[in-house]
Scaffold this motif. Structure first.
Motif, short mmCIF file in Angstrom:
data_model
loop_
_atom_site.label_atom_id
_atom_site.label_comp_id
_atom_site.label_asym_id
_atom_site.label_seq_id
_atom_site.Cartn_x
_atom_site.Cartn_y
_atom_site.Cartn_z
N LEU B 47 0.83 -1.21 0.00
CA LEU B 47 0.00 0.00 0.00
C LEU B 47 0.86 1.26 0.00
O LEU B 47 0.58 2.21 -0.72
CB LEU B 47 -0.89 0.03 1.24
CG LEU B 47 -2.11 -0.88 1.28
CD1 LEU B 47 -2.78 -0.78 2.64
CD2 LEU B 47 -3.08 -0.54 0.17
N LEU B 48 1.87 1.26 0.85
CA LEU B 48 2.75 2.42 0.95
C LEU B 48 3.99 2.05 1.75
O LEU B 48 4.03 1.00 2.38
CB LEU B 48 2.03 3.61 1.60
CG LEU B 48 1.22 3.36 2.87
CD1 LEU B 48 2.09 3.22 4.09
CD2 LEU B 48 0.18 4.45 3.08
N LYS B 49 4.98 2.94 1.68
CA LYS B 49 6.22 2.69 2.40
C LYS B 49 6.83 4.02 2.86
O LYS B 49 6.59 5.07 2.27
CB LYS B 49 7.22 1.96 1.51
CG LYS B 49 7.62 2.73 0.25
CD LYS B 49 8.47 1.86 -0.67
CE LYS B 49 8.82 2.61 -1.95
NZ LYS B 49 9.55 1.76 -2.93
N TYR B 50 7.61 3.94 3.93
CA TYR B 50 8.34 5.08 4.44
C TYR B 50 9.80 4.71 4.58
O TYR B 50 10.15 3.71 5.22
CB TYR B 50 7.79 5.51 5.81
CG TYR B 50 8.65 6.57 6.46
CD1 TYR B 50 9.59 6.25 7.44
CD2 TYR B 50 8.56 7.90 6.05
CE1 TYR B 50 10.39 7.22 8.01
CE2 TYR B 50 9.36 8.88 6.62
CZ TYR B 50 10.27 8.52 7.59
OH TYR B 50 11.07 9.49 8.14
N PHE B 51 10.65 5.54 3.97
CA PHE B 51 12.09 5.37 4.11
C PHE B 51 12.68 6.53 4.91
O PHE B 51 13.43 6.33 5.84
CB PHE B 51 12.76 5.29 2.74
CG PHE B 51 12.62 3.97 2.04
CD1 PHE B 51 13.21 3.75 0.81
CD2 PHE B 51 11.89 2.93 2.59
CE1 PHE B 51 13.09 2.54 0.16
CE2 PHE B 51 11.74 1.71 1.96
CZ PHE B 51 12.35 1.51 0.73
N SER B 52 12.35 7.74 4.50
CA SER B 52 12.88 8.93 5.15
C SER B 52 12.10 10.12 4.62
O SER B 52 11.23 9.98 3.76
CB SER B 52 14.37 9.11 4.85
OG SER B 52 14.58 9.32 3.48
N GLY B 53 12.39 11.29 5.17
CA GLY B 53 11.77 12.51 4.67
C GLY B 53 10.41 12.77 5.28
O GLY B 53 10.20 12.54 6.48
N ASP B 54 9.49 13.25 4.47
CA ASP B 54 8.16 13.61 4.94
C ASP B 54 7.54 12.45 5.70
O ASP B 54 7.45 11.33 5.19
CB ASP B 54 7.29 14.00 3.74
CG ASP B 54 5.98 14.65 4.15
OD1 ASP B 54 5.30 15.22 3.29
OD2 ASP B 54 5.63 14.58 5.35
N THR B 55 7.10 12.72 6.91
CA THR B 55 6.59 11.64 7.76
C THR B 55 5.17 11.22 7.41
O THR B 55 4.68 10.21 7.93
CB THR B 55 6.64 12.05 9.24
OG1 THR B 55 5.89 13.26 9.41
CG2 THR B 55 8.08 12.28 9.69
N LEU B 56 4.50 11.96 6.57
CA LEU B 56 3.16 11.57 6.10
C LEU B 56 3.31 11.07 4.68
O LEU B 56 3.70 11.82 3.78
CB LEU B 56 2.21 12.76 6.16
CG LEU B 56 0.75 12.47 5.78
CD1 LEU B 56 0.13 11.49 6.78
CD2 LEU B 56 -0.05 13.77 5.75
N VAL B 57 3.02 9.80 4.49
CA VAL B 57 3.20 9.21 3.16
C VAL B 57 1.86 8.80 2.58
O VAL B 57 0.98 8.34 3.29
CB VAL B 57 4.15 7.99 3.21
CG1 VAL B 57 5.54 8.43 3.59
CG2 VAL B 57 3.66 6.93 4.18
N GLN B 58 1.75 9.00 1.29
CA GLN B 58 0.53 8.65 0.58
C GLN B 58 0.74 7.32 -0.15
O GLN B 58 1.83 7.02 -0.64
CB GLN B 58 0.18 9.73 -0.44
CG GLN B 58 -0.01 11.11 0.17
CD GLN B 58 -1.16 11.17 1.15
OE1 GLN B 58 -2.22 10.59 0.93
NE2 GLN B 58 -0.96 11.89 2.26
#
Lengths: 116, 114
Positions: B47-58
């Motif tokens: 669905l989505l992933k977070y690596f770094s940067g903006d803490t709100l991910v679409q």
């Protein structure tokens, strides 16, 4: 096909039988993972290949479990002398990345093993 | 060792209502974080992933997630749930760089009432 293909989709084995589960990853994907998913649980890591090299097999629950990927493409997970506790869905996933993390795993639909 | 906790086994919402699925992780540094969805008889889909940067991910299908370092959380949200969102949702954590075998939570089953 474009996705990860697993076969058979369903397998019923009598306790003590050997089974082999096949995974055909997305063409060109370097990394291949096997996970075990028991009923009502999340996927549990079994083993990981980078090309033909099995870099991590720490999740294999016993020496009855064996996995190979001899040519760096198709992989087979073999379970010898199946036990009832082996009943689960076995998920295969592939990823284009090697070394540094690329993020997304592409999963097959799984092979559901039932041991009677 | 890294671990993931999804405290809710089942969540029931009405169609059109908002949704939040909880995920907490345990890891020594900021990990890579993921949400996957599994429909019945299907494989997991990212669905989505977070690596770094903006803490709100679409992500896809109208989902979003927010990384909160102070709470070691990565909760999944959707403002208006559709009946087709009924599925199993898995949070996963992976160590950044090097060996990157993701660890999955036990999952949260989403039930959508009409």
């Amino acid at each position: 096909g474009a996705g990860v293909s697993q076969s058979p989709r369903y397998k019923v084995a009598k306790r003590g039988q050997d089974v082999a589960l096949r995974c055909d990853p997305i063409s060109g994907h370097v990394s291949l993972f096997w996970y075990q998913q028991a009923l009502g649980q999340g996927p549990e890591f079994l083993t990981y290949f980078q090309n033909e090299a099995q870099l991590d097999k720490s999740g294999l629950p016993s020496d009855r479990f064996f996995a190979e990927r001899p040519e760096g493409s198709v992989s087979t997970l073999k379970i010898q002398r199946t036990q009832q506790e082996d009943s689960a869905v076995y998920l295969c996933a592939s990823s284009p990345g090697q070394g540094s993390y690329t993020g997304e795993l592409f999963f097959g639909e799984g092979s559901r093993l039932t041991v009677l | 060792a890294q671990s993931v906790t999804q405290p809710d086994i089942h969540i029931t919402v009405s169609e059109g209502a908002s949704l939040e699925l909880r995920c907490n992780y345990s890891y020594g540094a900021t990990p890579y974080l993921f949400w996957y969805v599994q429909s019945p008889g299907q494989g997991l889909q990212l669905l989505l992933k977070y690596f770094s940067g903006d803490t709100l991910v679409q992500g896809i299908k109208g989902f979003e997630a927010e990384f909160k370092r102070s709470q070691s959380s990565f909760n999944l949200r959707k403002p208006s749930v559709h009946w087709s969102d009924a599925a199993e949702y898995f949070c996963a954590v992976g160590p950044p760089g090097g060996s990157y075998i993701p660890t999955f939570g036990r999952g949260t089953s989403l039930i959508v009432h009409p």
